[in-house]
Design a protein around this motif. Structure first.
Motif, PDB file in Angstrom:
ATOM      1  N   SER A  97       0.843  -1.197   0.000  1.00 20.29           N
ATOM      2  CA  SER A  97       0.000   0.000   0.000  1.00 20.29           C
ATOM      3  C   SER A  97       0.880   1.249   0.000  1.00 20.29           C
ATOM      4  O   SER A  97       2.062   1.195   0.331  1.00 20.29           O
ATOM      5  CB  SER A  97      -0.908   0.014   1.232  1.00 20.29           C
ATOM      6  OG  SER A  97      -1.772  -1.109   1.226  1.00 20.29           O
ATOM      7  N   LYS A  98       0.280   2.363  -0.344  1.00 21.07           N
ATOM      8  CA  LYS A  98       1.007   3.636  -0.364  1.00 21.07           C
ATOM      9  C   LYS A  98       1.670   3.896   0.985  1.00 21.07           C
ATOM     10  O   LYS A  98       1.041   3.781   2.035  1.00 21.07           O
ATOM     11  CB  LYS A  98       0.052   4.778  -0.692  1.00 21.07           C
ATOM     12  CG  LYS A  98       0.718   6.150  -0.749  1.00 21.07           C
ATOM     13  CD  LYS A  98      -0.268   7.243  -1.115  1.00 21.07           C
ATOM     14  CE  LYS A  98       0.412   8.605  -1.164  1.00 21.07           C
ATOM     15  NZ  LYS A  98      -0.530   9.685  -1.525  1.00 21.07           N
ATOM     16  N   GLY A  99       2.976   4.225   0.953  1.00 23.11           N
ATOM     17  CA  GLY A  99       3.715   4.514   2.165  1.00 23.11           C
ATOM     18  C   GLY A  99       4.391   3.309   2.788  1.00 23.11           C
ATOM     19  O   GLY A  99       5.221   3.473   3.699  1.00 23.11           O
ATOM     20  N   ASP A 100       4.061   2.118   2.330  1.00 28.27           N
ATOM     21  CA  ASP A 100       4.698   0.908   2.869  1.00 28.27           C
ATOM     22  C   ASP A 100       6.175   0.871   2.494  1.00 28.27           C
ATOM     23  O   ASP A 100       6.566   1.309   1.405  1.00 28.27           O
ATOM     24  CB  ASP A 100       4.033  -0.358   2.320  1.00 28.27           C
ATOM     25  CG  ASP A 100       2.697  -0.662   2.982  1.00 28.27           C
ATOM     26  OD1 ASP A 100       2.357   0.023   3.963  1.00 28.27           O
ATOM     27  OD2 ASP A 100       1.994  -1.581   2.512  1.00 28.27           O
ATOM     28  N   MET A 101       6.983   0.334   3.405  1.00 26.22           N
ATOM     29  CA  MET A 101       8.407   0.154   3.124  1.00 26.22           C
ATOM     30  C   MET A 101       8.594  -1.167   2.384  1.00 26.22           C
ATOM     31  O   MET A 101       8.279  -2.234   2.912  1.00 26.22           O
ATOM     32  CB  MET A 101       9.205   0.158   4.422  1.00 26.22           C
ATOM     33  CG  MET A 101      10.711   0.195   4.217  1.00 26.22           C
ATOM     34  SD  MET A 101      11.298   1.754   3.493  1.00 26.22           S
ATOM     35  CE  MET A 101      11.034   2.888   4.865  1.00 26.22           C
ATOM     36  N   VAL A 102       9.096  -1.083   1.168  1.00 23.35           N
ATOM     37  CA  VAL A 102       9.334  -2.279   0.357  1.00 23.35           C
ATOM     38  C   VAL A 102      10.651  -2.930   0.768  1.00 23.35           C
ATOM     39  O   VAL A 102      10.759  -4.157   0.851  1.00 23.35           O
ATOM     40  CB  VAL A 102       9.349  -1.920  -1.142  1.00 23.35           C
ATOM     41  CG1 VAL A 102       9.679  -3.142  -1.998  1.00 23.35           C
ATOM     42  CG2 VAL A 102       8.003  -1.322  -1.553  1.00 23.35           C
ATOM     43  N   ALA A 103      11.650  -2.115   1.029  1.00 21.47           N
ATOM     44  CA  ALA A 103      12.959  -2.626   1.470  1.00 21.47           C
ATOM     45  C   ALA A 103      13.690  -1.523   2.225  1.00 21.47           C
ATOM     46  O   ALA A 103      13.553  -0.343   1.893  1.00 21.47           O
ATOM     47  CB  ALA A 103      13.786  -3.084   0.279  1.00 21.47           C
ATOM     48  N   PHE A 104      14.449  -1.923   3.226  1.00 19.44           N
ATOM     49  CA  PHE A 104      15.271  -0.979   3.978  1.00 19.44           C
ATOM     50  C   PHE A 104      16.705  -0.991   3.441  1.00 19.44           C
ATOM     51  O   PHE A 104      17.183  -2.017   2.937  1.00 19.44           O
ATOM     52  CB  PHE A 104      15.304  -1.355   5.469  1.00 19.44           C
ATOM     53  CG  PHE A 104      14.027  -1.075   6.199  1.00 19.44           C
ATOM     54  CD1 PHE A 104      13.764   0.183   6.708  1.00 19.44           C
ATOM     55  CD2 PHE A 104      13.089  -2.089   6.374  1.00 19.44           C
ATOM     56  CE1 PHE A 104      12.589   0.442   7.394  1.00 19.44           C
ATOM     57  CE2 PHE A 104      11.910  -1.838   7.051  1.00 19.44           C
ATOM     58  CZ  PHE A 104      11.650  -0.572   7.560  1.00 19.44           C
ATOM     59  N   ARG A 105      17.356   0.143   3.558  1.00 19.59           N
ATOM     60  CA  ARG A 105      18.763   0.217   3.188  1.00 19.59           C
ATOM     61  C   ARG A 105      19.560  -0.823   3.978  1.00 19.59           C
ATOM     62  O   ARG A 105      19.370  -0.980   5.176  1.00 19.59           O
ATOM     63  CB  ARG A 105      19.294   1.627   3.474  1.00 19.59           C
ATOM     64  CG  ARG A 105      20.754   1.830   3.096  1.00 19.59           C
ATOM     65  CD  ARG A 105      21.167   3.275   3.332  1.00 19.59           C
ATOM     66  NE  ARG A 105      22.566   3.481   3.006  1.00 19.59           N
ATOM     67  CZ  ARG A 105      23.567   3.329   3.867  1.00 19.59           C
ATOM     68  NH1 ARG A 105      23.298   2.990   5.122  1.00 19.59           N
ATOM     69  NH2 ARG A 105      24.816   3.521   3.504  1.00 19.59           N
ATOM     70  N   GLU A 106      20.407  -1.545   3.269  1.00 18.59           N
ATOM     71  CA  GLU A 106      21.271  -2.607   3.801  1.00 18.59           C
ATOM     72  C   GLU A 106      20.546  -3.935   4.020  1.00 18.59           C
ATOM     73  O   GLU A 106      21.154  -4.895   4.483  1.00 18.59           O
ATOM     74  CB  GLU A 106      22.002  -2.164   5.074  1.00 18.59           C
ATOM     75  CG  GLU A 106      22.962  -1.008   4.817  1.00 18.59           C
ATOM     76  CD  GLU A 106      23.854  -0.689   6.001  1.00 18.59           C
ATOM     77  OE1 GLU A 106      23.651  -1.280   7.078  1.00 18.59           O
ATOM     78  OE2 GLU A 106      24.772   0.136   5.828  1.00 18.59           O
ATOM     79  N   ASP A 107      19.236  -4.018   3.675  1.00 17.97           N
ATOM     80  CA  ASP A 107      18.589  -5.331   3.597  1.00 17.97           C
ATOM     81  C   ASP A 107      19.289  -6.153   2.519  1.00 17.97           C
ATOM     82  O   ASP A 107      19.763  -5.601   1.514  1.00 17.97           O
ATOM     83  CB  ASP A 107      17.107  -5.193   3.215  1.00 17.97           C
ATOM     84  CG  ASP A 107      16.218  -4.841   4.392  1.00 17.97           C
ATOM     85  OD1 ASP A 107      16.725  -4.822   5.528  1.00 17.97           O
ATOM     86  OD2 ASP A 107      15.023  -4.581   4.166  1.00 17.97           O
TER      87      ASP A 107
END
Length: 223
Positions: free
Chosen positions: A35-45
């Motif tokens: 959904s809008k605003g969801d984190m798809v991936a974090f830096r360093e994942d």
């Protein structure tokens, strides 16, 4: 429908939907919705899948030392995410990836990507071209972020648009979008643009910019 969409992606360009269906038989893949605003991936994942935006768009952002978010780019369907970081000793996401709107993302396991390299030369060449282009983009972006002043960033941006000998250019984004791209507030961006005009470097009319003093713009790059 899935194979038709995938065949439109730069990664699979030149491969028909019928060929796509055959290639992906037995492959490990899934489609995930955000959904809008969801984190798809974090830096360093860890980057363990080839991820392709099938619907909507996402944005890549990084934080500067003060905690301010700087947008690196928007990625729209049917383009891949962080394809240059799937392989290598440190295969991690270089930025945070967030959904701009409701999105659907196709994820193909790294092992299946390697299998496709062996099965299809077109896919292999597409992938190599793609990561080369991304590497060049990131190199240019890092060089751009090195400019310490907004005027320096603006001068660099305008001169790139004007290369090699144009005297007039048109900004492809609104002031709000440009400010976000530069990692600054809109008033700061507008003020710097106005100061450059008052100093006789440029002349502006909405998004149109006329270069009045190219040499002074070049000097701003050195500040």
């Amino acid at each position: 429908m899935l194979f038709q969409q995938l065949s439109q992606s730069p990664v699979f360009r030149g491969i028909t939907p019928e060929e796509m269906e055959s290639l992906l038989q037995g492959a490990q893949y899934r489609i995930k919705k955000y959904s809008k605003g969801d984190m798809v991936a974090f830096r360093e994942d860890r980057c363990e899948n080839l991820m392709i935006v099938m619907k909507g768009s996402v944005k890549g952002e990084m934080l500067d030392p003060s905690g301010k978010s700087i947008k690196i780019e928007d990625i729209m369907a049917p383009y891949p995410i962080a394809s240059a970081f799937l392989f290598g000793q440190r295969n991690q996401f270089p930025v945070n990836v967030t959904a701009n709107e409701d999105v659907e993302i196709f994820s193909l396991a790294k092992e299946s990507v390697v299998d496709l390299f062996q099965k299809n030369k077109v896919f292999l060449i597409n992938y190599l071209n793609l990561i080369s282009n991304r590497s060049q983009f990131l190199a240019n972006k890092l060089m751009f972020l090195n400019f310490k002043t907004i005027k320096g960033k603006l001068a660099n941006y305008i001169l790139k648009l004007a290369a090699p000998d144009k005297e007039q250019v048109t900004l492809p984004k609104s002031q709000s979008e440009m400010a976000q791209f530069f990692g600054v507030t809109r008033p700061s961006f507008a003020r710097s643009l106005k100061e450059m005009e008052q100093e006789g470097l440029i002349e502006t009319h909405r998004r149109d910019i006329k270069i009045l003093n190219r040499q002074q713009l070049i000097r701003l790059l050195q500040q």
